[in-house]
Design a protein around this motif. Structure first.
Motif, short mmCIF file in Angstrom:
data_model
loop_
_atom_site.label_atom_id
_atom_site.label_comp_id
_atom_site.label_asym_id
_atom_site.label_seq_id
_atom_site.Cartn_x
_atom_site.Cartn_y
_atom_site.Cartn_z
N VAL A 1 0.85 -1.43 -0.03
CA VAL A 1 0.07 -0.05 0.10
C VAL A 1 0.91 1.36 0.10
N ASN A 2 0.67 2.27 -0.93
CA ASN A 2 1.43 3.57 -0.94
C ASN A 2 0.37 4.41 -1.27
N SER A 3 0.63 5.66 -0.33
CA SER A 3 -0.28 6.52 -0.28
C SER A 3 0.51 7.94 -0.30
N GLU A 4 0.10 9.02 -1.04
CA GLU A 4 0.51 10.27 -1.13
C GLU A 4 -0.56 11.52 -1.23
N PHE A 5 -0.28 12.33 -0.34
CA PHE A 5 -1.34 13.71 -0.15
C PHE A 5 -0.61 14.98 -0.33
N ARG A 6 -1.09 15.91 -1.27
CA ARG A 6 -0.54 16.99 -1.59
C ARG A 6 -1.36 18.15 -1.41
N TYR A 7 -1.09 19.42 -0.90
CA TYR A 7 -2.04 20.42 -0.65
C TYR A 7 -1.10 21.74 -0.99
N HIS A 8 -1.67 22.83 -1.77
CA HIS A 8 -0.96 23.82 -2.18
C HIS A 8 -2.00 24.99 -1.89
#
Length: 327
Positions: free
Chosen positions: A143-150
């Protein structure tokens, strides 16, 4: 240990790459199905592939087998029947969104269907090194997860942030995940104060006398966080100041990589930390990026006390030239 360069081959339905990697050959055959539910908002991708990884010459990998058996298992001849499901959420193109969110999660499973077929024919799930087409097959769940917020301050300034994590658990037919499926840290798009595969797992210290020691710096668990302040300098030239943190760990204890396993007791001091600044030349369709990372904390014992444990400042610098933004 001596490593010999051999060609590594990637083949899929929509991409072809040829990459030079030491001592091993890999071929990938992938079928993709893509489903867009509301094109502007999110996307689902399902992939079924068969990865064939193998040594160019078994005799050449004998020193690795003696020195690090777990790493040898992850790099040996193996067949990887994998099913992958990817979910991507991206609202940047929606009208009225000022501070966009991007989130991607991937779930991969390998060897489970193959192991079930063997079970029908009387082979135990716990039996190791069962073979498919004459080669042992990998079995894992990843399981691999990535979250980005600008966060946009104004048209010339932005705060970009990212958190990422992943875990891979090998079981059944093999207790070591394939090397190409394991996680690593460092490089132009990660913790930029360190070069790729130069730290981890955990507090395992790099062997600076061995130029091929980078192959040891992979793990089963990955945690990473980044924050970056971006600003326009003049025209298409932009600047950035950033802070990066993260590391990788092992799920199981490895005697050849002491301190590599994940423990809550040592978690905080095993997080590598770096800062730095960079320049970006943004032409909208293409971005040239130059980052200079500065290490603040090494996750292993450097012989220097205190949180700032970098022995020499010049050794903490890492320069990266890349295309595109890191996140």
């Amino acid at each position: 240990m001596k490593i010999f360069p051999v060609l590594k081959v990637f083949i899929s339905s929509n991409e072809r790459h040829l990459v030079l990697m030491p001592d091993f050959v890999r071929a990938i055959f992938i079928h993709c199905s893509n489903k867009n539910r509301n094109f502007l908002l999110y996307k689902k991708l399902c992939r079924v592939g068969f990865h064939c990884s193998g040594r160019a010459d078994g005799a050449r990998s004998a020193p690795l087998q003696a020195e690090n058996p777990a790493l040898y298992v992850s790099l040996r001849d193996q067949f990887i029947p994998v099913f992958e499901y990817m979910y991507t959420y991206d609202n940047a193109s929606l009208p009225g969104v000022r501070n966009p969110i991007w989130w991607q999660t991937t779930v991969s499973s390998a060897g489970n269907l193959t192991s079930c077929i063997y079970r029908i024919f009387g082979k135990s799930f716990k039996e190791k090194d069962k073979k498919l087409l004459g080669v042992p097959f990998a079995q894992f769940l990843k399981v691999n997860s990535e979250f980005r917020y600008h966060y946009k301050i104004d048209k010339n300034q932005m705060i970009a942030s990212r958190i990422a994590g992943g875990v891979i658990w090998s079981y059944g037919n093999a207790l070591a995940a394939p090397y190409t499926e394991q996680f690593y840290i460092g490089g132009a798009n990660s913790v930029r104060a360190f070069s790729a595969r130069s730290i981890g797992p955990g507090s395992y210290a790099p062997d600076k006398e061995n130029k091929y020691s980078f192959i040891n710096h992979v793990g089963d668990i990955r945690m990473e966080a980044n924050v970056e302040y971006r600003f326009r300098i003049i025209g298409d030239l932009h600047g950035a100041v950033f802070l990066d943190a993260g590391n990788v760990w092992l799920m199981r204890k490895d005697e050849s990589r002491p301190g590599g396993e994940f423990t809550l007791k040592n978690f905080a001091k095993q997080i590598a930390l770096g800062t730095g600044a960079g320049l970006r030349y943004d032409m909208d369709f293409l971005v040239f990026r130059l980052d200079c990372g500065v290490g603040l904390h090494d996750p292993y014992d450097t012989g220097k006390s205190g949180y700032y444990n970098i022995p020499k400042f010049k050794d903490s610098l890492a320069l990266h030239f890349a295309i595109g933004y890191p996140f």
